[in-house]
Design a protein around this motif. Structure first.
Motif, PDB file in Angstrom:
ATOM      1  N   LEU A  29       0.849  -1.189   0.000  1.00 28.72           N
ATOM      2  CA  LEU A  29       0.000   0.000   0.000  1.00 28.72           C
ATOM      3  C   LEU A  29       0.882   1.236   0.000  1.00 28.72           C
ATOM      4  N   ALA A  30       0.730   2.083  -1.032  1.00 26.66           N
ATOM      5  CA  ALA A  30       1.507   3.327  -1.099  1.00 26.66           C
ATOM      6  C   ALA A  30       0.688   4.384  -1.826  1.00 26.66           C
ATOM      7  N   THR A  31       1.203   5.617  -1.833  1.00 26.05           N
ATOM      8  CA  THR A  31       0.466   6.704  -2.488  1.00 26.05           C
ATOM      9  C   THR A  31       0.837   6.762  -3.962  1.00 26.05           C
ATOM     10  N   PHE A  32       0.023   6.160  -4.794  1.00 21.36           N
ATOM     11  CA  PHE A  32       0.265   6.213  -6.233  1.00 21.36           C
ATOM     12  C   PHE A  32      -0.554   7.309  -6.891  1.00 21.36           C
ATOM     13  N   LEU A  41       6.680  10.166  -4.068  1.00 26.90           N
ATOM     14  CA  LEU A  41       7.176   9.500  -2.873  1.00 26.90           C
ATOM     15  C   LEU A  41       6.725   8.038  -2.848  1.00 26.90           C
ATOM     16  N   GLY A  42       5.465   7.833  -3.196  1.00 28.53           N
ATOM     17  CA  GLY A  42       4.918   6.476  -3.206  1.00 28.53           C
ATOM     18  C   GLY A  42       5.623   5.593  -4.210  1.00 28.53           C
ATOM     19  N   GLU A  43       5.913   6.172  -5.379  1.00 26.69           N
ATOM     20  CA  GLU A  43       6.592   5.382  -6.417  1.00 26.69           C
ATOM     21  C   GLU A  43       7.989   4.984  -5.957  1.00 26.69           C
ATOM     22  N   PRO A  80      13.417   0.521 -12.166  1.00 25.41           N
ATOM     23  CA  PRO A  80      13.142   1.515 -13.202  1.00 25.41           C
ATOM     24  C   PRO A  80      12.817   2.892 -12.605  1.00 25.41           C
ATOM     25  N   GLY A  81      13.378   3.926 -13.203  1.00 22.21           N
ATOM     26  CA  GLY A  81      13.076   5.295 -12.787  1.00 22.21           C
ATOM     27  C   GLY A  81      13.725   5.712 -11.486  1.00 22.21           C
ATOM     28  N   ALA A 126      -0.218   0.099 -10.855  1.00 21.97           N
ATOM     29  CA  ALA A 126      -0.338   1.260  -9.996  1.00 21.97           C
ATOM     30  C   ALA A 126      -0.019   2.576 -10.686  1.00 21.97           C
ATOM     31  N   GLU A 127       0.728   2.533 -11.789  1.00 21.72           N
ATOM     32  CA  GLU A 127       1.212   3.792 -12.352  1.00 21.72           C
ATOM     33  C   GLU A 127       0.160   4.533 -13.162  1.00 21.72           C
TER      34      GLU A 127
END
Lengths: 415, 341
Positions: free
Chosen positions: A35-38, A45-47, A300-301, B299-300
């Motif tokens: 669970l993260a802020t996407f 930050l979530g990514e 990635p990224g 998610a993206e």
């Protein structure tokens, strides 16, 4: 007959709902919720949190105790409601027995409250760092291997007062539990050393126009303590600079994080030399940290150096996997064995040894840092000092610490 | 905004005929839904859709019959949600008067209705896009006020630990009772709007929508009619707010943010504003998309997918799902081309 036809459509839609896809995990895979802020202001930050978690998964080659790891992602927008909604979906629909997350302060408190209603599911924090997630009224099945926001500030208040010589500091921070915790951690030391904080500004998450906040900062302060995250930090710093502000800065842990340091623009001159503290330092020479940075960069990224969100999610995911490994990936007993293993778990992370206290909150090393420009022109947090094994009560005896009261906008205060 | 309202009033029908086969089938299906659905689908999808359907319905009442598009329906729901937290019990150690539910709920709904009437009273002086602007301003202002006010709204973290009542030996937040509670209130609101649209008041409101100057010339009090419509919409949104706070067990500014306000508008537009069933259809589609899009594309980019689907629906049919149905219906059944039954 018009009504009839129309309602038939409704019927068709509703019958579609009656086929719940309760896809149970096969025996040779283990599902972990992430669970993260996407979405929302903390997306970047979530990514990066996800990159950190995936680094831990990659380190185990995607398997734990012979079972394949399946990551099911849930997204929130940093509001507690959305975090609980996403957690509910992961637990009640996707059937995860282990959940890693969430990212931000109030989300953590909300998910902890939800955890109490799901005693058979094991919750491991992401990077949420509000004090009360574990200090007051904790949940038996909520673990935090990343430290809290007050712990992250260890050493900074004393350093600002003694070494930097700041006597009067104004604070600008977002208006929710995590920045309260950070300001508390900073002021606990700073006020004790003899410093004063005449003005505290609290701004809502996602604020765009900081002009009234900047105008309200007293002229005669020696420095400004800024605890803003992501886009909010960039917006504030840009506007402060454009407004001709020149007071030196003291950074909250996520203010001078890679998510902000890598942003484009003229922020470099403003940020250089800003002292801060947090669970990571970019120029850490420890081989374990360097190995972690290399592993992280394969995602990635990735940023030039992992942000503390990547670090926090990595540590929590790593702990989860180590715990699962110890119990052979077996959570069929409602996760009891796993939780026992996690409570006793002590392991070496890229940033030193981590173990848990009785509230299942981490005791870990904290890094005092200062922003410098690296050889390649990127801004970095240079390691100044390591504060070893900081616990949640910041070294103060627990009963005395509890007397300081719960963190909020007005506590602590030393005008 | 001119929307055709279909009314099939035929004299001398018995009540079963008047109810219509579609309604009966739908009602039975909804009653039996808990037999096949898991708890998650019952509350997180079913209950949540019904709650947002009611919010969409309150907007549909204003927009469809009154020509007033409001972005403040979630704000009205938020007022009753906060009222429940403040009047009843919460564990945030702020306010919480401990009133029993049967006292707190009517007061909360009343507060929401009055707030809605007040918003209406302010915004009926405007028309079209200006109504949208003024209600958006009210929604945004309320959101930021709740975010920064600690004495009443408890700031960013809001209120937690709000429990649905338990009486008659039933815990009303358990999956099945909660679903039936939502269903009951949704059906009640739906029937009320359907009935109200054919009442003298409903007809007058639609006439005002189509030509306010003529109605004023005929001696109708246009402002009073519009404000009363806001009051009624406020009752429905207020009830939805009560359900929402029981559903989440908590309320915070995030619940009434601009995103949520726009969600309600999307639900009403996706579903269709021509008939009260529209918002419920829209709610089901939106809730399903928001819950499961992340599983489809990861998610993206899942918000992009959600946006694309909504775009396609509106592109194919400007009247939403209802309009879509209206379009394919003639191909399916020729008899529906004939007027009446």
């Amino acid at each position: 007959m018009r009504m009839h036809r129309r309602t038939l459509l409704a019927l068709a839609v509703f019958t579609g709902l009656t086929a719940p896809s309760m896809a149970l995990a096969a025996d040779d895979t283990i599902k972990i919720g992430l669970l993260a802020t996407f979405e929302g202001p903390f997306t970047v930050l979530g990514e990066d949190g996800e990159r950190g978690a995936m680094t831990a998964v990659a380190e185990m080659n995607g398997t734990v105790a012979g079972k394949k790891i399946e990551i099911v992602k849930g997204s929130s927008d940093a509001s507690p409601d959305s975090a609980v909604r996403a957690a509910r979906k992961l637990v009640e629909q996707d059937g995860v027995k282990v959940l890693v997350g969430p990212l931000s302060g109030d989300e953590g408190i909300a998910v902890k409250d939800y955890a109490k209603t799901q005693p058979n599911v094991t919750f491991i924090n992401g990077t949420s760092a509000a004090q009360d997630t574990t200090l007051r009224d904790p949940a038996e099945n909520f673990f935090r291997f990343s430290t809290d926001g007050a712990q992250w500030m260890a050493g900074l208040g004393t350093y600002a007062f003694n070494d930097k010589g700041y006597k009067k500091v104004a604070t600008v921070a977002e208006d929710y539990s995590f920045p309260y915790t950070q300001v508390f951690g900073f002021m606990a030391e700073f006020c004790k050393a003899g410093g004063h904080v005449p003005s505290k500004s609290w701004v809502p998450i996602g604020n765009k126009d900081f002009s009234s906040v900047i105008a309200a900062i007293p002229e005669d302060v020696d420095a400004i303590y800024v605890a803003l995250g992501g886009a909010d930090a960039v917006n504030f710093l840009t506007q402060y600079q454009q407004g001709g502000g020149s007071a030196p800065l003291i950074g909250g842990s996520i203010t001078v994080d890679q998510t902000v340091l890598t942003s484009k623009g003229k922020l470099k001159d403003v940020l250089k030399g800003t002292p801060s503290a947090g669970p990571t330092a970019d120029t850490n020479d420890a081989p374990a940290w360097k190995a972690f940075v290399e592993a992280y960069k394969k995602q990635p990224g990735a940023f030039p150096s992992p942000s503390l969100f990547a670090h926090g999610y990595y540590v929590d995911m790593k702990a989860t996997l180590l715990g699962l490994d110890q119990v052979g990936g077996d959570v069929s007993d409602g996760g009891k064995k796993l939780r026992d293993a996690l409570s006793k778990l002590s392991f070496d992370t890229p940033t030193g040894k981590v173990s848990l206290d009785k509230n299942r909150n981490a005791i870990a090393d904290i890094f005092l840092t200062e922003v410098t420009e690296g050889a390649d022109g990127n801004l970095m947090n240079k390691l100044v000092k390591v504060v070893p094994q900081v616990n949640q009560t910041l070294g103060i005896p627990e009963d005395e610490f509890m007397k300081l009261g719960a963190v909020n906008r007005d506590n602590p205060s030393c005008p | 905004m001119s929307l055709a309202i279909t009314t099939n009033v035929t004299p001398q029908q018995n009540w079963l005929e008047r109810l219509g086969a579609g309604h009966i089938i739908l009602a039975v299906a909804l009653m039996l839904y808990p037999l096949v659905a898991s708890d998650f689908f019952l509350t997180q999808i079913g209950g949540y859709s019904l709650i947002f359907g009611m919010l969409g319905l309150s907007l549909m009442l204003l927009a469809g019959y009154g020509g007033m598009v409001s972005l403040a329906q979630i704000t009205v729901a938020g007022i009753s949600a906060y009222a429940i937290a403040i009047l009843g019990n919460n564990n945030s150690n702020i306010l919480g008067f401990g009133w029993p539910w049967w006292l707190a709920v009517p007061f909360a709904v009343l507060a929401a209705a009055l707030a809605s009437a007040l918003i209406g009273w302010v915004s009926v002086r405007t028309e079209g896009i200006y109504t949208i602007m003024i209600t958006l301003a009210i929604a945004t202002a309320t959101y930021y006020f709740a975010q920064q006010n600690y004495a009443i709204f408890n700031g960013h973290s809001g209120y937690t630990g709000i429990r649905a009542p338990a009486f008659w030996g039933i815990g009303w937040r358990d999956a099945r009772p909660f679903y039936y509670l939502c269903l009951g209130l949704a059906v009640l609101s739906y029937a009320a709007v359907l009935y109200g649209s054919r009442s003298t008041f409903g007809m007058t409101l639609q006439a005002i929508r189509d030509n306010p100057r003529r109605m004023r010339a005929l001696g109708y009090h246009v402002t009073a009619h519009k404000v009363f419509a806001w009051l009624l919409a406020g009752v429905i949104a207020g009830l939805a707010g009560v359900l929402l706070v029981w559903f989440n067990g908590r309320v915070s500014p995030g619940t009434i943010g601009v995103d949520a306000a726009i969600d309600v508008l999307i639900i009403a537009v996706i579903g269709g504003l021509r008939h009260p069933i529209g918002p419920f259809l829209g709610a089901v589609v939106v809730v399903l998309m928001q819950t499961f899009a992340i599983d489809i594309v990861g998610a993206e980019r899942f918000n992009t997918l959600i946006g694309m689907v909504f775009l396609v629906i509106v592109f194919v049919s400007p009247d939403g799902i209802l309009g879509l149905w209206g379009r394919i219906k003639p191909h399916l059944a020729q008899e529906s081309l004939r007027p009446g039954q």
